[in-house]
Design a protein around this motif. Structure first.
Motif, short mmCIF file in Angstrom:
data_model
loop_
_atom_site.label_atom_id
_atom_site.label_comp_id
_atom_site.label_asym_id
_atom_site.label_seq_id
_atom_site.Cartn_x
_atom_site.Cartn_y
_atom_site.Cartn_z
N MET A 1 0.84 -1.19 0.00
CA MET A 1 0.00 0.00 0.00
C MET A 1 0.88 1.24 0.00
O MET A 1 1.84 1.33 0.75
N ASN A 2 0.53 2.21 -0.83
CA ASN A 2 1.26 3.46 -0.87
C ASN A 2 0.62 4.44 0.11
O ASN A 2 -0.50 4.88 -0.10
N HIS A 3 1.33 4.79 1.15
CA HIS A 3 0.79 5.68 2.18
C HIS A 3 0.96 7.15 1.84
O HIS A 3 0.39 8.00 2.52
N ILE A 4 1.77 7.49 0.84
CA ILE A 4 1.96 8.88 0.43
C ILE A 4 1.37 9.03 -0.96
O ILE A 4 1.74 8.33 -1.89
N THR A 5 0.45 9.99 -1.08
CA THR A 5 -0.27 10.13 -2.34
C THR A 5 -0.05 11.47 -3.03
O THR A 5 -0.64 11.73 -4.06
N GLY A 6 0.77 12.35 -2.45
CA GLY A 6 1.01 13.63 -3.09
C GLY A 6 1.77 14.57 -2.20
O GLY A 6 2.15 14.24 -1.08
N VAL A 7 2.00 15.77 -2.73
CA VAL A 7 2.64 16.86 -2.00
C VAL A 7 1.58 17.93 -1.79
O VAL A 7 0.96 18.38 -2.75
N LEU A 8 1.36 18.33 -0.54
CA LEU A 8 0.34 19.33 -0.24
C LEU A 8 0.92 20.72 -0.03
O LEU A 8 0.49 21.68 -0.65
N THR A 9 1.89 20.81 0.89
CA THR A 9 2.39 22.12 1.30
C THR A 9 3.90 22.05 1.52
O THR A 9 4.40 21.09 2.08
N ILE A 10 4.59 23.10 1.08
CA ILE A 10 6.03 23.22 1.28
C ILE A 10 6.27 24.43 2.16
O ILE A 10 5.76 25.52 1.90
N GLY A 11 7.05 24.26 3.22
CA GLY A 11 7.33 25.36 4.14
C GLY A 11 8.43 26.27 3.62
O GLY A 11 9.45 25.81 3.12
N VAL A 12 8.19 27.58 3.75
CA VAL A 12 9.18 28.60 3.40
C VAL A 12 9.39 29.45 4.66
O VAL A 12 8.45 30.09 5.13
N PRO A 13 10.61 29.47 5.21
CA PRO A 13 10.85 30.23 6.43
C PRO A 13 10.91 31.73 6.15
O PRO A 13 11.58 32.17 5.22
N VAL A 14 10.19 32.50 6.96
CA VAL A 14 10.16 33.96 6.80
C VAL A 14 10.36 34.62 8.16
O VAL A 14 9.99 34.07 9.19
N THR A 15 10.93 35.82 8.15
CA THR A 15 11.20 36.52 9.40
C THR A 15 10.04 37.38 9.86
O THR A 15 9.93 37.70 11.03
N ASP A 16 9.18 37.77 8.92
CA ASP A 16 8.03 38.62 9.24
C ASP A 16 6.83 38.08 8.45
O ASP A 16 6.74 38.28 7.24
N GLN A 17 5.94 37.39 9.14
CA GLN A 17 4.83 36.73 8.44
C GLN A 17 3.90 37.73 7.76
O GLN A 17 3.41 37.45 6.66
N ASP A 18 3.64 38.86 8.36
CA ASP A 18 2.76 39.85 7.72
C ASP A 18 3.38 40.37 6.42
O ASP A 18 2.69 40.48 5.40
N ARG A 19 4.66 40.68 6.46
CA ARG A 19 5.35 41.16 5.26
C ARG A 19 5.38 40.07 4.19
O ARG A 19 5.21 40.33 3.01
N ALA A 20 5.56 38.83 4.62
CA ALA A 20 5.58 37.71 3.67
C ALA A 20 4.21 37.52 3.02
O ALA A 20 4.13 37.31 1.81
N VAL A 21 3.14 37.59 3.79
CA VAL A 21 1.79 37.48 3.22
C VAL A 21 1.59 38.57 2.17
O VAL A 21 1.08 38.30 1.07
N GLN A 22 2.00 39.78 2.48
CA GLN A 22 1.85 40.88 1.53
C GLN A 22 2.62 40.59 0.24
O GLN A 22 2.09 40.77 -0.86
N PHE A 23 3.86 40.13 0.35
CA PHE A 23 4.67 39.83 -0.83
C PHE A 23 4.05 38.71 -1.66
O PHE A 23 3.89 38.83 -2.88
N TYR A 24 3.72 37.61 -1.01
CA TYR A 24 3.23 36.46 -1.76
C TYR A 24 1.84 36.70 -2.35
O TYR A 24 1.53 36.19 -3.43
#
Length: 123
Positions: A1-24
């Motif tokens: 049985m294959n227990h992994i079926t895909g890639v959902l989310t990749i983490g990107v480290p940021v120093t300021d989450q508000d600024r990152a949300v604005q950029f992305y």
């Protein structure tokens, strides 16, 4: 049985989450899919993605063990690399030259506000 079926989310480290949300969201045009408090994580659980994409990015708080300013290895698709390249240069994004090699789709890299490198490749 294959227990992994895909890639959902990749983490990107940021120093300021508000600024990152604005950029992305505002600069790259991603959609904000989730923004939930997660104090035990040292910030919030923020997920963004290009409209309609199957894989998303989590903008996670940078830490000593997970520093910002990395080559993420993330390849993003664009229908027109040349137009995207011109757009991000005009928007003041830290963008490298447009690469064109025989038998390879045009591509370039850019960096977010923390210096995390992302790649855009013509799909």
């Amino acid at each position: 049985m294959n227990h992994i079926t895909g890639v959902l989310t990749i983490g990107v480290p940021v120093t300021d989450q508000d600024r990152a949300v604005q950029f992305y969201t505002e600069t790259l045009g991603f959609e904000l899919l989730m923004d939930a408090p997660l104090p035990q994580f040292g910030g919030r659980w923020i997920v963004v993605a290009p409209p309609g994409a199957d894989v998303s990015l989590a903008l996670v708080p940078a830490s000593e063990d997970n520093p910002a300013g990395v080559d993420t290895g993330i390849r993003l698709a664009t229908p027109d690399a040349e137009a995207a390249h011109k757009h991000f240069l005009a928007a003041g994004v830290d963008t490298d030259e447009l690469l064109r090699w025989p038998d390879v789709p045009p591509m370039f890299s850019l960096r977010d506000q923390d210096g995390n490198r992302l790649y855009l490749t013509q799909a």
